[in-house]
Design a protein around this motif. Structure first.
Motif, PDB file in Angstrom:
ATOM      1  N   ASP A 102       0.825  -1.204   0.000  1.00  0.00           N
ATOM      2  CA  ASP A 102       0.000   0.000   0.000  1.00  0.00           C
ATOM      3  C   ASP A 102       0.862   1.258   0.000  1.00  0.00           C
ATOM      4  N   SER A 103       1.973   1.214   0.698  1.00  0.00           N
ATOM      5  CA  SER A 103       2.844   2.381   0.779  1.00  0.00           C
ATOM      6  C   SER A 103       3.663   2.585  -0.497  1.00  0.00           C
ATOM      7  N   TRP A 104       4.170   1.527  -1.053  1.00  0.00           N
ATOM      8  CA  TRP A 104       5.162   1.608  -2.121  1.00  0.00           C
ATOM      9  C   TRP A 104       4.587   1.538  -3.532  1.00  0.00           C
ATOM     10  N   ILE A 105       3.430   0.943  -3.705  1.00  0.00           N
ATOM     11  CA  ILE A 105       2.946   0.644  -5.054  1.00  0.00           C
ATOM     12  C   ILE A 105       1.644   1.368  -5.347  1.00  0.00           C
TER      13      ILE A 105
ATOM     14  N   PHE B  86       9.795   3.248 -11.983  1.00  0.00           N
ATOM     15  CA  PHE B  86      10.553   3.894 -10.912  1.00  0.00           C
ATOM     16  C   PHE B  86      10.787   5.358 -11.291  1.00  0.00           C
ATOM     17  N   PRO B  87      10.338   6.317 -10.461  1.00  0.00           N
ATOM     18  CA  PRO B  87      10.422   7.732 -10.841  1.00  0.00           C
ATOM     19  C   PRO B  87      11.793   8.375 -10.657  1.00  0.00           C
ATOM     20  N   HIS B  88      11.877   9.578 -11.184  1.00  0.00           N
ATOM     21  CA  HIS B  88      13.088  10.398 -11.190  1.00  0.00           C
ATOM     22  C   HIS B  88      13.292  11.085  -9.839  1.00  0.00           C
ATOM     23  N   ALA B  89      14.413  11.792  -9.711  1.00  0.00           N
ATOM     24  CA  ALA B  89      14.709  12.538  -8.486  1.00  0.00           C
ATOM     25  C   ALA B  89      13.631  13.590  -8.248  1.00  0.00           C
ATOM     26  N   GLY B  90      13.055  13.557  -7.057  1.00  0.00           N
ATOM     27  CA  GLY B  90      11.974  14.479  -6.726  1.00  0.00           C
ATOM     28  C   GLY B  90      10.627  14.039  -7.253  1.00  0.00           C
ATOM     29  N   GLY B  91      10.602  12.962  -8.023  1.00  0.00           N
ATOM     30  CA  GLY B  91       9.374  12.520  -8.658  1.00  0.00           C
ATOM     31  C   GLY B  91       8.561  11.583  -7.779  1.00  0.00           C
ATOM     32  N   SER B  92       7.329  11.348  -8.218  1.00  0.00           N
ATOM     33  CA  SER B  92       6.430  10.461  -7.492  1.00  0.00           C
ATOM     34  C   SER B  92       5.812   9.455  -8.452  1.00  0.00           C
ATOM     35  N   ALA B  93       5.088   8.508  -7.897  1.00  0.00           N
ATOM     36  CA  ALA B  93       4.446   7.481  -8.715  1.00  0.00           C
ATOM     37  C   ALA B  93       3.500   8.091  -9.739  1.00  0.00           C
TER      38      ALA B  93
ATOM     39  N   PRO C  91       9.545   6.813  -0.293  1.00  0.00           N
ATOM     40  CA  PRO C  91       9.166   7.489   0.960  1.00  0.00           C
ATOM     41  C   PRO C  91       9.439   8.995   0.895  1.00  0.00           C
ATOM     42  N   GLY C  92       8.690   9.737   1.717  1.00  0.00           N
ATOM     43  CA  GLY C  92       8.973  11.155   1.902  1.00  0.00           C
ATOM     44  C   GLY C  92       8.256  12.098   0.977  1.00  0.00           C
ATOM     45  N   ARG C  93       7.378  11.590   0.120  1.00  0.00           N
ATOM     46  CA  ARG C  93       6.686  12.481  -0.812  1.00  0.00           C
ATOM     47  C   ARG C  93       5.188  12.182  -0.832  1.00  0.00           C
ATOM     48  N   GLN C  94       4.428  13.251  -1.116  1.00  0.00           N
ATOM     49  CA  GLN C  94       2.974  13.172  -1.199  1.00  0.00           C
ATOM     50  C   GLN C  94       2.398  12.464   0.030  1.00  0.00           C
ATOM     51  N   ASP C  95       1.669  11.370  -0.157  1.00  0.00           N
ATOM     52  CA  ASP C  95       1.024  10.718   0.978  1.00  0.00           C
ATOM     53  C   ASP C  95       2.021  10.011   1.898  1.00  0.00           C
ATOM     54  N   ARG C  96       3.303   9.937   1.497  1.00  0.00           N
ATOM     55  CA  ARG C  96       4.333   9.357   2.352  1.00  0.00           C
ATOM     56  C   ARG C  96       5.228  10.460   2.937  1.00  0.00           C
ATOM     57  N   HIS C  97       4.702  11.668   2.986  1.00  0.00           N
ATOM     58  CA  HIS C  97       5.504  12.830   3.371  1.00  0.00           C
ATOM     59  C   HIS C  97       6.130  12.684   4.751  1.00  0.00           C
ATOM     60  N   GLY C  98       5.432  12.054   5.683  1.00  0.00           N
ATOM     61  CA  GLY C  98       5.946  11.969   7.045  1.00  0.00           C
ATOM     62  C   GLY C  98       7.007  10.910   7.254  1.00  0.00           C
TER      63      GLY C  98
ATOM     64  N   GLU D 214       9.588  24.219   0.603  1.00  0.00           N
ATOM     65  CA  GLU D 214       9.891  23.529   1.855  1.00  0.00           C
ATOM     66  C   GLU D 214       9.522  22.054   1.779  1.00  0.00           C
ATOM     67  N   LEU D 215       8.497  21.735   1.007  1.00  0.00           N
ATOM     68  CA  LEU D 215       8.084  20.352   0.832  1.00  0.00           C
ATOM     69  C   LEU D 215       8.953  19.614  -0.180  1.00  0.00           C
ATOM     70  N   ILE D 216       9.269  20.306  -1.277  1.00  0.00           N
ATOM     71  CA  ILE D 216       9.902  19.651  -2.424  1.00  0.00           C
ATOM     72  C   ILE D 216      11.412  19.507  -2.275  1.00  0.00           C
ATOM     73  N   LEU D 217      12.093  20.571  -1.838  1.00  0.00           N
ATOM     74  CA  LEU D 217      13.552  20.582  -1.916  1.00  0.00           C
ATOM     75  C   LEU D 217      14.253  19.514  -1.068  1.00  0.00           C
ATOM     76  N   PRO D 218      13.791  19.210   0.147  1.00  0.00           N
ATOM     77  CA  PRO D 218      14.460  18.121   0.882  1.00  0.00           C
ATOM     78  C   PRO D 218      14.383  16.781   0.146  1.00  0.00           C
ATOM     79  N   VAL D 219      13.261  16.529  -0.520  1.00  0.00           N
ATOM     80  CA  VAL D 219      13.099  15.298  -1.285  1.00  0.00           C
ATOM     81  C   VAL D 219      14.060  15.277  -2.467  1.00  0.00           C
ATOM     82  N   VAL D 220      14.105  16.391  -3.199  1.00  0.00           N
ATOM     83  CA  VAL D 220      14.992  16.474  -4.359  1.00  0.00           C
ATOM     84  C   VAL D 220      16.444  16.328  -3.931  1.00  0.00           C
ATOM     85  N   ARG D 221      16.813  16.969  -2.843  1.00  0.00           N
ATOM     86  CA  ARG D 221      18.202  16.911  -2.373  1.00  0.00           C
ATOM     87  C   ARG D 221      18.595  15.473  -1.998  1.00  0.00           C
ATOM     88  N   ALA D 222      17.708  14.777  -1.290  1.00  0.00           N
ATOM     89  CA  ALA D 222      17.996  13.393  -0.908  1.00  0.00           C
ATOM     90  C   ALA D 222      18.135  12.503  -2.137  1.00  0.00           C
ATOM     91  N   ASP D 223      17.261  12.719  -3.123  1.00  0.00           N
ATOM     92  CA  ASP D 223      17.315  11.913  -4.340  1.00  0.00           C
ATOM     93  C   ASP D 223      18.588  12.196  -5.132  1.00  0.00           C
TER      94      ASP D 223
END
Length: 249
Positions: A10-13, A29-36, A58-65, A167-176
Motif C-alpha cells: 500500500d505504501s510503495w505501489i 521507478f520515478p526520477h529525483a523528486g518525482g512520485s508514482a 518514501p517522503g513524498r505526497q502521501d508518504r511525506h511523514g 519547503e516540501l519539495i527541496l528536501p526530497v529532491v536533495r535526498a534523491d
C-alpha cells in the motif's frame, strides 16, 4: 500475503489503471523528486495489456511523514523487499533518470535472489551505471538546487517560487540527488535480460555515448530509441513510449 507485506504494498505501489487482462507487469521507478503519479498517463496508455505498477518512494505526497532514503542501495533494497512478494512472471522494469539506476539495482537483486528476474529493463534519460561523473547538485544551496530543477524542466517554475512548496519539495529532491550522485555501480555489474534505452534528443545530461554504454551492463544486448524533447521527453510522447514498450515486450 502477510499484513506487513500488504502494508508495504500500500505504501510503495500505485496502480492507476488496474486490469485483469494483462499479459505482463511493468514496474515504473520515478526520477529525483518525482512520485508514482508521473506514470499515470503511461499506465493508462499501456492498459489493459500491461499491468503497470508505479513505485512511490518514501517522503513524498502521501508518504511525506516518512524518513527519506538517500542512497540507491537503500531505495533498491526497500523496493525489492516489497516487489519480490508481488510480481508474477513475466514482468519488466521502467526507470526514469534516478529511477533507471534504482530499477537496475532492483533487477540485479531479483536475478541474484529469486528464480525470476525482469524480462527487460527500460532505462530512460539516464547514463549507464558505469559512467561516473562527479555530481555536486545535492551540495548546492536551495537556489542552486532550484536552478538545476528548472534547467531539466521537470517542475513548473511557479511551484518552486512558493515558499511552502519549496519547503516540501527541496528536501526530497536533495535526498534523491544525493542518492544518484553518490551511486557507484559494482564492477562488472550486468543483467541477464535485454536493456532498452530511451532518451530525449536535447537532454542536457544524457548523451549518445551515455546511452551506448548501457551495453556493458547486460549479457542480452541493448536497443535505443531517441525522442524529440529533453530530459522529460516522456511528457510529450506517452503514446509513442507506450507503443515502444508494448513492442519490446
Amino acid at each position: 500475503m502477510s499484513q506487513q507485506h500488504a502494508h508495504d504494498d500500500d505504501s510503495w505501489i500505485r496502480r492507476f489503471a488496474p486490469t485483469a487482462q494483462s499479459t505482463a507487469q511493468l514496474v515504473c521507478f520515478p526520477h529525483a523528486g518525482g512520485s508514482a503519479g508521473y506514470f499515470r498517463l503511461l499506465a493508462h496508455a499501456l492498459a489493459p495489456g500491461i499491468d503497470t505498477l508505479a513505485i512511490q518512494y518514501p517522503g513524498r505526497q502521501d508518504r511525506h511523514g516518512e524518513p527519506l532514503l538517500d542512497s540507491v542501495d537503500e531505495l533498491a533494497d526497500a523496493a525489492f523487499a516489497v516487489l519480490r512478494h508481488r510480481l508474477e512472471a513475466p514482468f519488466a522494469f521502467f526507470g526514469h533518470s534516478l529511477g533507471a539506476v534504482v530499477a537496475f539495482e532492483v533487477a540485479r537483486r531479483f536475478e541474484q535472489q529469486t528464480p525470476h528476474g525482469p524480462v527487460r529493463l527500460f532505462a530512460s534519460s539516464r547514463r549507464a551505471p558505469s559512467i561516473a561523473r562527479e555530481g555536486t547538485v545535492h551540495l548546492r544551496d536551495d537556489d542552486g538546487l532550484v536552478a538545476e530543477i528548472v534547467r531539466l524542466g521537470g517542475t513548473d517554475r511557479s511551484v518552486l517560487e512558493d515558499p511552502e512548496m519549496r519547503e516540501l519539495i527541496l528536501p526530497v529532491v536533495r535526498a534523491d540527488y544525493r542518492a544518484v550522485e553518490t551511486y557507484t555501480a559494482p564492477p562488472g555489474a550486468r543483467l541477464t535480460c535485454p536493456v532498452s534505452v530511451f532518451a530525449g534528443a536535447s537532454d542536457p545530461v544524457t548523451s549518445a555515448a551515455d546511452v551506448t554504454a548501457w551495453e556493458a551492463h547486460t549479457t542480452k544486448g541493448t536497443d535505443a530509441q531517441v525522442f524529440d524533447g529533453g530530459h522529460f521527453y516522456l511528457d510529450q510522447h506517452v503514446p509513442e513510449v507506450a507503443s515502444a514498450i508494448v513492442g519490446a515486450l
